[in-house]
Design an enzyme around this catalytic site. Structure first.
Site, PDB file in Angstrom:
ATOM      1  N   TRP A 128      -8.951  26.561 -28.048  1.00 13.68           N
ATOM      2  CA  TRP A 128      -9.753  27.527 -28.245  1.00 13.68           C
ATOM      3  C   TRP A 128     -10.536  28.463 -28.723  1.00 13.68           C
ATOM      4  O   TRP A 128     -11.425  28.291 -29.050  1.00 13.68           O
ATOM      5  CB  TRP A 128     -11.000  26.245 -28.502  1.00 13.68           C
ATOM      6  CG  TRP A 128     -11.147  25.590 -26.656  1.00 13.68           C
ATOM      7  CD1 TRP A 128     -10.842  25.095 -25.443  1.00 13.68           C
ATOM      8  CD2 TRP A 128     -11.885  26.372 -25.587  1.00 13.68           C
ATOM      9  NE1 TRP A 128     -10.623  24.837 -24.660  1.00 13.68           N
ATOM     10  CE2 TRP A 128     -11.671  26.974 -24.625  1.00 13.68           C
ATOM     11  CE3 TRP A 128     -13.123  27.966 -25.741  1.00 13.68           C
ATOM     12  CZ2 TRP A 128     -12.143  27.595 -23.249  1.00 13.68           C
ATOM     13  CZ3 TRP A 128     -13.146  28.288 -24.645  1.00 13.68           C
ATOM     14  CH2 TRP A 128     -12.876  28.225 -23.552  1.00 13.68           C
ATOM     15  N   GLY A 202      -2.051  27.234 -24.281  1.00 19.60           N
ATOM     16  CA  GLY A 202      -2.627  26.454 -23.785  1.00 19.60           C
ATOM     17  C   GLY A 202      -2.741  26.254 -22.167  1.00 19.60           C
ATOM     18  O   GLY A 202      -2.198  27.436 -21.234  1.00 19.60           O
ATOM     19  N   GLU A 224       2.662  29.157 -23.847  1.00 16.34           N
ATOM     20  CA  GLU A 224       1.821  30.736 -23.172  1.00 16.34           C
ATOM     21  C   GLU A 224       1.189  29.675 -22.427  1.00 16.34           C
ATOM     22  O   GLU A 224       0.118  29.481 -23.178  1.00 16.34           O
ATOM     23  CB  GLU A 224       1.632  31.685 -24.509  1.00 16.34           C
ATOM     24  CG  GLU A 224       2.266  32.108 -25.458  1.00 16.34           C
ATOM     25  CD  GLU A 224       3.066  33.065 -25.544  1.00 16.34           C
ATOM     26  OE1 GLU A 224       2.901  33.674 -23.436  1.00 16.34           O
ATOM     27  OE2 GLU A 224       4.038  33.423 -25.181  1.00 16.34           O
ATOM     28  N   LEU A 225       1.019  30.126 -21.506  1.00 18.83           N
ATOM     29  CA  LEU A 225       0.173  29.426 -20.453  1.00 18.83           C
ATOM     30  C   LEU A 225      -1.179  30.031 -19.558  1.00 18.83           C
ATOM     31  O   LEU A 225      -1.109  30.903 -20.386  1.00 18.83           O
ATOM     32  CB  LEU A 225       0.735  28.515 -19.278  1.00 18.83           C
ATOM     33  CG  LEU A 225       2.495  27.785 -19.590  1.00 18.83           C
ATOM     34  CD1 LEU A 225       2.547  26.841 -19.222  1.00 18.83           C
ATOM     35  CD2 LEU A 225       1.458  26.838 -21.130  1.00 18.83           C
ATOM     36  N   CYS A 258      -7.304  34.555 -21.473  1.00 18.16           N
ATOM     37  CA  CYS A 258      -6.087  34.181 -20.760  1.00 18.16           C
ATOM     38  C   CYS A 258      -5.658  35.416 -19.910  1.00 18.16           C
ATOM     39  O   CYS A 258      -5.111  35.116 -18.676  1.00 18.16           O
ATOM     40  CB  CYS A 258      -4.870  33.503 -21.656  1.00 18.16           C
ATOM     41  SG  CYS A 258      -4.162  35.345 -22.316  1.00 18.16           S
ATOM     42  N   GLU A 353      -7.635  29.210 -12.873  1.00 18.24           N
ATOM     43  CA  GLU A 353      -8.759  30.399 -13.616  1.00 18.24           C
ATOM     44  C   GLU A 353      -9.369  29.958 -13.135  1.00 18.24           C
ATOM     45  O   GLU A 353     -10.033  28.523 -13.799  1.00 18.24           O
ATOM     46  CB  GLU A 353      -7.616  30.094 -14.508  1.00 18.24           C
ATOM     47  CG  GLU A 353      -7.550  30.718 -15.580  1.00 18.24           C
ATOM     48  CD  GLU A 353      -6.769  30.204 -17.016  1.00 18.24           C
ATOM     49  OE1 GLU A 353      -6.213  29.250 -17.049  1.00 18.24           O
ATOM     50  OE2 GLU A 353      -6.432  31.069 -17.594  1.00 18.24           O
TER      51      GLU A 353
HETATM   52  P1  NAD Z   1      -5.374  22.581 -22.285  1.00 17.18           P
HETATM   53  O1  NAD Z   1      -4.386  22.708 -22.679  1.00 17.18           O
HETATM   54  O2  NAD Z   1      -6.910  21.657 -22.386  1.00 17.18           O
HETATM   55  O3  NAD Z   1      -5.584  22.451 -24.620  1.00 17.18           O
HETATM   56  C1  NAD Z   1      -4.617  23.119 -25.380  1.00 17.18           C
HETATM   57  C2  NAD Z   1      -4.307  22.534 -26.634  1.00 17.18           C
HETATM   58  O4  NAD Z   1      -3.673  21.462 -26.142  1.00 17.18           O
HETATM   59  C3  NAD Z   1      -5.429  21.791 -27.513  1.00 17.18           C
HETATM   60  O5  NAD Z   1      -4.986  21.616 -28.541  1.00 17.18           O
HETATM   61  C4  NAD Z   1      -5.362  20.666 -26.783  1.00 17.18           C
HETATM   62  O6  NAD Z   1      -6.181  19.136 -27.485  1.00 17.18           O
HETATM   63  C5  NAD Z   1      -3.458  19.887 -26.349  1.00 17.18           C
HETATM   64  N1  NAD Z   1      -3.446  19.072 -25.734  1.00 17.18           N
HETATM   65  C6  NAD Z   1      -4.289  19.025 -24.384  1.00 17.18           C
HETATM   66  N2  NAD Z   1      -3.402  18.033 -24.068  1.00 17.18           N
HETATM   67  C7  NAD Z   1      -2.656  17.627 -24.169  1.00 17.18           C
HETATM   68  C8  NAD Z   1      -1.620  16.375 -23.886  1.00 17.18           C
HETATM   69  N3  NAD Z   1      -0.765  16.128 -22.866  1.00 17.18           N
HETATM   70  N4  NAD Z   1      -0.296  17.361 -24.865  1.00 17.18           N
HETATM   71  C9  NAD Z   1       0.064  18.270 -26.178  1.00 17.18           C
HETATM   72  N5  NAD Z   1      -1.383  18.607 -25.886  1.00 17.18           N
HETATM   73  C10 NAD Z   1      -2.724  18.546 -25.710  1.00 17.18           C
HETATM   74  O7  NAD Z   1      -5.786  24.214 -23.029  1.00 17.18           O
HETATM   75  P2  NAD Z   1      -7.753  25.156 -23.142  1.00 17.18           P
HETATM   76  O8  NAD Z   1      -8.764  24.497 -22.640  1.00 17.18           O
HETATM   77  O9  NAD Z   1      -7.638  24.261 -25.147  1.00 17.18           O
HETATM   78  O10 NAD Z   1      -7.257  26.305 -23.749  1.00 17.18           O
HETATM   79  C11 NAD Z   1      -7.673  26.737 -22.486  1.00 17.18           C
HETATM   80  C12 NAD Z   1      -6.424  27.180 -21.981  1.00 17.18           C
HETATM   81  O11 NAD Z   1      -5.113  28.018 -22.903  1.00 17.18           O
HETATM   82  C13 NAD Z   1      -6.459  28.673 -20.302  1.00 17.18           C
HETATM   83  O12 NAD Z   1      -5.533  28.279 -19.671  1.00 17.18           O
HETATM   84  C14 NAD Z   1      -6.324  29.769 -21.216  1.00 17.18           C
HETATM   85  O13 NAD Z   1      -5.377  31.036 -19.941  1.00 17.18           O
HETATM   86  C15 NAD Z   1      -4.993  29.399 -21.886  1.00 17.18           C
HETATM   87  N6  NAD Z   1      -4.237  30.236 -23.351  1.00 17.18           N
HETATM   88  C16 NAD Z   1      -3.429  31.286 -23.132  1.00 17.18           C
HETATM   89  C17 NAD Z   1      -2.961  32.379 -23.893  1.00 17.18           C
HETATM   90  C18 NAD Z   1      -1.713  32.648 -23.109  1.00 17.18           C
HETATM   91  O14 NAD Z   1      -1.348  33.814 -24.261  1.00 17.18           O
HETATM   92  N7  NAD Z   1      -1.091  33.057 -22.402  1.00 17.18           N
HETATM   93  C19 NAD Z   1      -3.711  32.400 -24.596  1.00 17.18           C
HETATM   94  C20 NAD Z   1      -4.552  32.109 -24.647  1.00 17.18           C
HETATM   95  C21 NAD Z   1      -5.559  30.224 -24.034  1.00 17.18           C
END
Ligand code: NAD
Length: 445
Positions: A128, A202, A224-225, A258, A353
Site C-alpha cells: 500500500w 511487501g 522485494e521485501l 522500504c 522495521e
Molecule cells: P504485506 O506483506 O503485509 O502485504 C503486501 C501484499 O501481500 C498485500 O497485497 C497483502 O494483501 C498481500 N499478502 C499478505 N499476506 C499474504 C500471504 N500470506 N500470501 C500472499 N499475499 C499476502 O506488506 P505491506 O504492509 O502491504 O507493505 C509494507 C512492507 O512492504 C514493508 O515491509 C516495506 O518495507 C515493504 N516494501 C518493500 C519494498 C521494496 O522495494 N523492497 C517496496 C515497498 C514496500
C-alpha cells in the site's frame, strides 16, 4: 460467498468505498482467463507488446489529477507526492517496457541461440505504501516477457489500484491484465493457484509465507521485501548535509518507505552537532491530512501500524533512549516528527522495521563498531554512508543490495532495485532484473 474489502481514509477513519474480495472460484476463473489471454500475447513481438503498453498507459494521462487525489485520500500522502507517483507510474510503464527490449532480445552464442520466453501467468502482489509504483515495477517486465498478469493490490489501497486498472486495462487484449482484490487470504489463494511466477513487494514475513507455499510447485519468485536501513555518519562528513538527509529519509512518506533511514550511527566526535542539526531540520516538518497546507508527514496507514510505531518509541524510551523531539503519547492516526538518541542493539527500533517518521540516533567510538551494528540485522535493502576519504571503504563493508555514499540509494540509469539478505529474493529493474520474469531457453543447431 464474496466479502467486501472496505477502504478507509487514514486521516480520519471515514469509509471511502469498497471492492469485492475474490473467492476461490474468482481466482480460478482469472487464472483460466489469463491462460487464454497469454496464447496470443506470447506470440507477438516485444515491439508490439511495447506499443500496447504505450497505448494503455497513455489513457491515464488526462486523469493524473483525479488519480493523485484518490491516492492521497486512500493512502494519506500529500498531493505533491501522489501526483509524482501517478505521473511516475504513467511515464514509468512505457519507460520500463522500452528498457526490456534489449533484455529480452535473443542472443547468439556458438551454435546456440539464447531466447527469453514467457513463463505463463504472473501473479503480482503489491503493498500500500506506493500502491501504483510498486505494482508497475513488476507488472511491466512480466508483460514484456510475454506473460499474462493477475494483479492483487493491497487491501489498504484497493480503490486507487482499481481506478488505475480501469484506465489502463482496456488498452490491452482482453484478460491480459486482470485485477483481483483481497487481503492475505486472497494472496495465499493466488500464490497456490495455477500461476507460474509471483512478483511480490511487501514485508519479510509475507515473503517467507509466499516462498513456502510456492515451493510445492517450485513457482518462480521475485520478491522485494522490507528494510531496516542504516546510515553511518563519519567524523569528517558534511554534518549539515548528513542531518538533512537523515531527516528527509526517515520522514519520507511518513516513514512508510522500504528504504527509509531506520537507524543512524554517528561518530561520537560529531554526535552532538549532528543531533542539533537533526532537531533543527526535523522541527520544520508538519504533520496532518494530505489536503492541509504545508503538511509533509501524513497519517499512518492503519491502527496496527500506528500501534507498532508507538510501541517502538515507548520500548526505546523505557530502555533509556533520549527523546529529543516528539512524544511517547501520540495522537490517534498520526506520529509527529520524532527524534530518539542513545539507541542500543536490544531495542525494537534497532532490530525491526519501524516504518514511521522516527529518527533513531546512536553514537559510536570506532568505525568497526558502526559497521557491525549496521550489519547486525536480517535486513539488507539499502545502506548509506556520509563521510570523507574513507566513506567508500566503509560502504564496501555494508551488507545491503543498494548503497549510497554521501547520497541516498538508487542512482539514475538502468540499475536494479535489489535487496540483500532477507530484504530480497530476486530483484527487478535492469536487464538482469527484467529477465527474471522470463524463462531462458537455449536452442542449439
Ligand atoms: P504485506 O506483506 O503485509 O502485504 C503486501 C501484499 O501481500 C498485500 O497485497 C497483502 O494483501 C498481500 N499478502 C499478505 N499476506 C499474504 C500471504 N500470506 N500470501 C500472499 N499475499 C499476502 O506488506 P505491506 O504492509 O502491504 O507493505 C509494507 C512492507 O512492504 C514493508 O515491509 C516495506 O518495507 C515493504 N516494501 C518493500 C519494498 C521494496 O522495494 N523492497 C517496496 C515497498 C514496500
Amino acid at each position: 460467498m464474496s466479502e467486501n474489502i472496505i477502504s478507509y481514509d487514514p486521516s480520519n477513519g471515514n469509509k471511502l468505498g469498497e471492492v469485492t474480495a475474490a473467492t476461490v472460484t474468482d481466482i480460478e476463473k482469472a487464472v483460466n482467463n489469463a491462460k487464454a489471454a497469454a496464447l496470443h500475447w506470447k506470440c507477438i513481438s516485444h515491439e508490439d507488446r511495447l506499443q500496447a503498453i504505450q497505448r494503455a498507459y497513455s489513457a491515464a494521462e488526462p486523469i493524473v489529477a483525479n488519480l493523485a487525489e484518490l491516492l492521497s485520500k486512500e493512502m494519506g500522502k500529500d498531493i505533491r507526492r501522489s501526483t509524482s507517483e501517478v505521473q511516475g507510474s504513467i511515464w514509468g510503464g512505457p519507460y520500463i517496457a522500452k528498457s526490456c527490449l534489449d533484455a529480452f532480445a535473443s542472443k547468439e552464442s556458438g551454435e546456440s541461440t539464447l531466447e527469453y520466453v514467457p513463463l505463463g501467468i504472473a501473479a503480482i502482489i503489491s503493498p500500500w505504501n506506493y500502491p501504483l509504483a510498486m505494482a508497475n515495477n513488476l507488472i511491466i517486465p512480466a508483460l514484456m516477457a510475454g506473460n499474462s498478469v493477475i494483479w492483487k493490490p493491497s487491501e489498504e489501497t484497493p480503490l486507487i489500484a482499481q481506478a488505475f486498472f480501469d484506465t489502463i486495462h482496456q488498452g490491452f487484449p482482453e484478460n491480459l491484465l486482470q485485477i483481483v482484490h483481497g487481503a492475505g487470504e486472497q494472496g495465499r489463494m493466488l500464490v497456490e493457484s495455477n500461476i507460474n511466477i509471483i512478483g511480490f513487494t511487501g514485508s519479510q514475513a509475507t515473503g517467507k509465507d509466499i516462498m513456502a507455499r510456492a515451493a510445492t510447485s517450485l513457482k518462480r519468485l521475485v520478491m522485494e521485501l522490507g528494510g531496516n536501513d542504516p546510515l553511518i555518519v563519519m567524523s569528517d562528513a558534511n554534518i549539515k548535509a548528513a542531518a538533512r538527509f537523515a531527516v528527509a529519509s526517515s520522514f519520507e512518506n511518513a516513514g512508510q518507505m522500504c528504504i527509509s533511514t531506520e537507524r543512524i550511527y554517528v561518530d561520537q566526535a560529531v554526535a552532538h552537532e549532528f543531533e542539533q542539526q537533526v532537531i533543527s531540520a526535523a522541527s520544520q516538518y508538519r504533520v496532518g491530512p494530505w489536503n492541509m497546507e504545508g503538511v509533509n508527514i501524513g497519517p499512518i496507514i492503519n491502527k496496527t501500524q500506528h500501534e507498532k510505531i508507538v510501541n517502538h518509541i515507548k520500548d526505546a524510551v523505557e530502555q533509556d533512549a533520549r527523546l529529543l523531539l516528539g512524544s511517547t503519547d501520540n495522537p490517534e492516526r498520526y506520529i509527529p516528527p520524532t527524534v530518539l538518541a542513545g539507541m542500543t542493539p536490544e531495542m525494537r527500533v534497532e532490530q525491526e522495521e519501524t516504518f514511521g517518521p522516527v529518527v533513531c540516533i546512536s553514537s559510536f567510538t570506532t568505525i568497526e563498531e558502526a559497521i557491525e551494528r549496521a550489519n547486525n540485522t536480517s535486513y539488507g535493502l539499502g545502506a548509506v554512508v556520509y563521510g570523507g576519504r574513507d566513506a567508500r571503504r566503509v560502504a564496501a563493508q555494508l551488507e545491503a543490495g543498494m548503497i549510497g555514499v554521501n547520497q541516498g540509494v538508487g542512482g539514475g540509469g538502468d540499475v536494479p532495485w535489489v535487496g540483500a539478505k532477507q530484504s530480497g529474493f530476486g530483484f527487478h529493474g535492469s536487464p538482469e532484473g527484467h529477465r527474471q520474469f522470463a524463462q531462458v531457453r537455449v536452442v542449439s543447431r
